[in-house]
Design an enzyme around this catalytic site. Structure first.
Site, PDB file in Angstrom:
ATOM      1  N   LYS A   1      36.554  40.396  50.814  1.00 57.84           N
ATOM      2  CA  LYS A   1      36.603  42.434  49.254  1.00 57.84           C
ATOM      3  C   LYS A   1      35.851  41.909  48.581  1.00 57.84           C
ATOM      4  CE  LYS A   1      41.368  40.148  48.501  1.00 57.84           C
ATOM      5  NZ  LYS A   1      42.861  40.316  48.677  1.00 57.84           N
TER       6      LYS A   1
ATOM      7  N   ARG B   1      55.573  42.380  48.143  1.00 56.09           N
ATOM      8  CA  ARG B   1      54.140  43.193  47.546  1.00 56.09           C
ATOM      9  C   ARG B   1      53.673  44.501  48.542  1.00 56.09           C
ATOM     10  NH1 ARG B   1      47.979  41.006  46.727  1.00 56.09           N
ATOM     11  NH2 ARG B   1      47.840  39.688  48.491  1.00 56.09           N
TER      12      ARG B   1
ATOM     13  N   ARG C   1      43.347  33.242  57.131  1.00 53.73           N
ATOM     14  CA  ARG C   1      42.090  34.343  56.361  1.00 53.73           C
ATOM     15  C   ARG C   1      41.683  33.475  54.462  1.00 53.73           C
ATOM     16  NH1 ARG C   1      47.059  36.561  56.752  1.00 53.73           N
ATOM     17  NH2 ARG C   1      47.521  36.092  54.557  1.00 53.73           N
TER      18      ARG C   1
ATOM     19  N   CYS D   1      30.174  41.210  23.048  1.00 53.08           N
ATOM     20  CA  CYS D   1      30.035  42.640  23.390  1.00 53.08           C
ATOM     21  C   CYS D   1      29.684  43.162  24.781  1.00 53.08           C
ATOM     22  CB  CYS D   1      28.418  42.736  22.234  1.00 53.08           C
ATOM     23  SG  CYS D   1      28.666  41.923  20.707  1.00 53.08           S
TER      24      CYS D   1
ATOM     25  N   ASP E   1      27.032  44.167  25.919  1.00 54.07           N
ATOM     26  CA  ASP E   1      25.700  44.063  26.294  1.00 54.07           C
ATOM     27  C   ASP E   1      25.605  42.692  25.994  1.00 54.07           C
ATOM     28  OD1 ASP E   1      26.033  46.733  28.062  1.00 54.07           O
ATOM     29  OD2 ASP E   1      25.057  47.599  25.969  1.00 54.07           O
TER      30      ASP E   1
HETATM   31  C1  LIG Z   1      45.548  38.915  51.873  1.00 57.51           C
HETATM   32  C2  LIG Z   1      44.730  37.927  51.565  1.00 57.51           C
HETATM   33  N1  LIG Z   1      45.069  37.418  52.408  1.00 57.51           N
HETATM   34  C3  LIG Z   1      44.039  36.396  52.333  1.00 57.51           C
HETATM   35  C4  LIG Z   1      43.370  36.232  51.171  1.00 57.51           C
HETATM   36  C5  LIG Z   1      42.437  35.193  50.536  1.00 57.51           C
HETATM   37  O1  LIG Z   1      42.669  34.464  49.458  1.00 57.51           O
HETATM   38  P1  LIG Z   1      42.003  33.013  48.858  1.00 57.51           P
HETATM   39  O2  LIG Z   1      40.709  33.379  48.173  1.00 57.51           O
HETATM   40  O3  LIG Z   1      43.244  32.631  47.895  1.00 57.51           O
HETATM   41  O4  LIG Z   1      41.590  32.786  50.212  1.00 57.51           O
HETATM   42  C6  LIG Z   1      43.602  37.148  50.047  1.00 57.51           C
HETATM   43  C7  LIG Z   1      43.418  37.250  48.417  1.00 57.51           C
HETATM   44  O5  LIG Z   1      43.914  37.657  47.368  1.00 57.51           O
HETATM   45  C8  LIG Z   1      44.924  38.680  50.238  1.00 57.51           C
HETATM   46  O6  LIG Z   1      45.045  38.502  49.664  1.00 57.51           O
END
Ligand SMILES: Cc1ncc(COP(=O)(O)O)c(C=O)c1O
Length: 408
Positions: free
Chosen positions: A46, A146, A231, A325, A327
């Site tokens: 992401k 969240r 993840r 600044c 740039d």
């Molecule tokens: C839902 C979720 N899973 C996994 C991650 C990955 O986190 P990290 O970069 O600490 O591995 C994030 C990152 O913010 C996240 O929002």
């Protein structure tokens, strides 16, 4: 060519990032070896792969052992599909009503945070004429407060999702609030809540195949929490989730795979009492020299780094003087260096000898009272990113988009 030769030969915008795809590939392989064999490996790409570039990082991750990639927005997922990525794409963030068709049409695996959303998504699947149900993952809020359904509502939510023939409940997930701190009590509580939800689902006769909770901090510290998938973002990019958490593999095997570079464009004579940059927050105590560097907060050099951080000029530590600044940033020129332009600047390095004198991402984050994630996601699209593999420049990303020079 090594990375330094690529830096030296670059003739484009004097401020640029180098992304080392070999280092990244190794990181992915080491993580894959660390993750328990039965668990899938989802690399979080992401936010444009944390600023490193979603397309090359997703492709490299999938070629080196990752199974799935995760994004936060529909646009991010669509960008990957258009680049030819055919793996599952886990869409973790919310979407607007008008984005559902795109998410469905591009076969994204959608994270469900609430049940009313399931109705609209199922309708979109019907209207798109999809024959196969769309994969969804139910998110449970086990303590982060969240996103997700509350644990006590998870069984009902799962049942509801399963009642839609258009949807297939493939995953159950949660997210840690504090797996990167030394006291793991909060994370342990979240694991216990998650395990209870899994047990409740079992009692209700519901088996969800892919259960996952670990971010990088959880993944590298607790193989017993890997479940069916992890993840990982920051660790896969070669940065420790926190200074007390070592990365897997042999020491140094996983490496930070991005560094940020610039050059000196003016040497500024400074007399005692000369005030530098907006607001004159730094005043020369003696006769000295400033070095103008064409990187500013619009490039990702945070304004809060004014007067507190440093870069390296030709390998020598050079403090930031005055305000950053939009740039430009001004450094104090080390006394031993000549008054010439085009001297090489490393804004943040990867800790290797070649990039000595500059802070690493972790060091810069500490100086700026932030986390490495914020520093790299702040790198602006106008900063060219040079992708290097096996000593060759294989792709570039800038305001004209992402271009590969040879197949990757
Ligand atoms: C839902 C979720 N899973 C996994 C991650 C990955 O986190 P990290 O970069 O600490 O591995 C994030 C990152 O913010 C996240 O929002």
């Amino acid at each position: 060519m090594n990375l330094q030769e690529i830096v030296d030969q670059w003739q484009g915008r004097p401020t640029f990032a180098i992304v080392d795809l070999d280092a990244f590939a190794t990181n992915v392989q080491v993580m894959r070896r660390w993750i328990v064999p039965e668990a899938k490996y989802c690399v979080v790409v992401k936010a444009n792969a944390y600023g490193l570039g979603a397309i090359p990082m997703a492709k490299t991750a999938l070629q080196n052992g990752a199974d799935i990639v995760a994004v936060a927005t529909v646009d991010e997922g669509a960008q990957l599909r258009r680049a030819g990525i055919s793996s599952d794409i886990l869409l973790m963030g919310p979407m607007g009503a008008a984005e559902k068709d795109l998410a469905v049409g591009m076969d994204m695996t959608v994270v469900m945070n609430d049940i009313p959303f399931a109705y609209g998504l199922a309708r979109s699947v019907r209207e798109n004429g999809r024959t196969k149900p769309l994969k969804v993952h139910l998110k449970v809020d086990t303590g982060m407060r969240r996103m997700g359904v509350m644990p006590e509502d998870a069984v009902a939510a799962a049942r509801k999702i399963m009642s839609f023939p258009e949807l297939r409940l493939e995953g159950l997930m949660t997210h840690f609030a504090s797996a990167d701190v030394e006291d793991m009590t909060s994370a342990e509580k979240q694991v216990a809540v998650f395990d209870q939800v899994v047990a409740d689902l079992e009692v209700a006769g519901i088996d969800i195949p892919i259960k996952h909770m670990c971010n990088s901090a959880g993944t590298v510290q607790h193989q017993d929490w890997h479940k069916d998938m992890v993840r990982s973002g920051i660790a896969t990019y070669g940065v420790r989730p926190a200074p007390h958490i070592p990365l897997p593999g042999e020491p140094g095997e996983m490496k930070q795979c991005i560094s940020l570079h610039s050059t000196v464009t003016r040497v500024i004579p400074l007399a005692p009492g000369d005030a530098v940059s907006y607001g004159g927050t730094w005043v020369a105590p003696v006769e000295t020299r400033g070095a103008l560097v064409p990187i500013g907060y619009a490039d990702g050099e945070l304004r809060s780094l004014s007067n507190v951080s440093h870069m390296a000029i030709e390998g020598q530590k050079a403090p930031v003087i005055g305000r950053v600044c939009m740039d430009q940033t001004i450094l104090r020129m080390p006394a031993s260096l000549p008054s010439t332009t085009r001297q090489r600047v490393v804004v943040f390095g990867n800790g290797t000898e070649e990039q000595a004198g500059a802070p690493t991402l972790e060091e810069l984050a500490e100086i700026g009272c932030t986390i490495p994630h914020e520093l790299i996601t702040s790198i602006a699209p106008r900063v060219p990113k040079l992708y290097v593999r096996e000593g060759k420049l294989v792709a570039i990303s800038d305001l004209d988009g992402y271009r590969e020079y040879q197949r990757s």
